[in-house]
Design an enzyme around this catalytic site. Structure first.
Site, PDB file in Angstrom:
ATOM      1  CB  ILE A  75      -6.161  -2.386   4.248  1.00 21.11           C
ATOM      2  CG1 ILE A  75      -4.913  -2.025   3.436  1.00 21.11           C
ATOM      3  CG2 ILE A  75      -5.843  -2.508   5.731  1.00 21.11           C
ATOM      4  CD1 ILE A  75      -3.797  -3.034   3.495  1.00 21.11           C
ATOM      5  CE1 TYR A  81     -10.539   6.952  -1.825  1.00 17.37           C
ATOM      6  CE2 TYR A  81      -9.921   5.324  -3.481  1.00 17.37           C
ATOM      7  CZ  TYR A  81      -9.806   5.828  -2.201  1.00 17.37           C
ATOM      8  OH  TYR A  81      -8.974   5.228  -1.298  1.00 17.37           O
TER       9      TYR A  81
END
Length: 253
Positions: free
Chosen positions: A190, A157
């Site tokens: 987030i 990732y």
């Protein structure tokens, strides 16, 4: 929203995710029509489209599995046929696998890079010709502060997100002369619902995260959406090739 996007068409991938849906809402409030691209979440996409319609804006839903190399061009063609050529492209689709580096197979590595990097390149490639013909366009990739911070079990990732920042800079160089700006927004920590599926102890994680930040609250999807709406606006026309971290001051360097 302080920025007017009236008359613009925005294509948002990953539009049913926590960040993607906030971006779509921000665009709609700013006056843009929105193409909502999703994968296998038709109910959520239709609910979001209805919410946007109830607010007086226009949204259409497009199903797209961006892991396939042919899908980005096909998606753009469908949006173009149904709504017109997008003025704004936001590539927010991605996944967040957690696999120790020693256990990463070649197939898993390829699948992660396909969605988190290659699809962004192919989407931009499909959108750019129409943008060049109008001498205007905004391409905004959604990266991650982890491209700079690093983290265990996320090698594939993070490699993809680091590559995405490089792709953003390269495209900004190539496309700026055609009136197209390309920038990356890199969210920090987030708070989104998907977090509950990958974090075993959310409360402990939040305590550690807040200690890293200058701003001592969790980030919200709307924080990211505001940055994206700004970069999509005419007011950001002289900003190109940048990575804007929306991370509460987690990474200052």
């Amino acid at each position: 929203m302080p920025y007017s996007l009236k008359g613009r068409l925005a294509l948002v991938t990953g539009a049913t995710g926590g960040i993607g849906s906030a971006i779509a809402r921000a665009f709609a409030v700013s006056g843009a029509r929105v193409a909502l691209a999703h994968f296998d979440s038709a109910d959520d996409a239709n609910d979001l489209a209805q919410e946007i319609a109830d607010g007086g804006s226009v949204a259409e839903v497009f199903d797209a599995d961006l892991r396939s190399p042919t899908t980005p061009a096909e998606l753009h063609a469908r949006v173009h046929e149904w709504m017109g050529p997008p003025d704004i492209l936001v590539t927010a689709a991605g996944d967040y696998p957690r696999t120790p580096h020693a256990d990463l197979t070649r197939d898993r590595w390829s699948e992660c890079l396909s969605l988190n990097l290659t699809a962004h390149h192919l989407l931009a490639q499909a959108a750019v010709p129409a943008m060049i013909s109008r001498r205007h366009g905004r391409i905004i990739t959604i990266g991650s502060v982890l491209a700079s911070a690093g983290r265990h079990n996320l090698a594939d990732y993070i490699a993809a997100k680091a590559g995405l920042e490089g792709l953003t800079r390269a495209l900004a160089r190539e496309l700026g002369e055609h009136g197209i700006t390309v920038n990356c927004v890199a969210p920090g920590s987030i708070r989104v619902p998907a977090e509950d599926q990958v974090v075993p102890d959310t409360e402990a994680m939040e305590e550690r995260q807040l200690a890293r930040q200058c701003v001592r609250r969790r980030g919200r999807p709307e924080d990211v959406a505001s940055a994206v709406a700004f970069l999509a606006s005419d007011e950001a026309g002289f900003i190109a090739g940048q990575t804007l971290r929306v991370d509460g001051g987690w990474l200052l360097g």
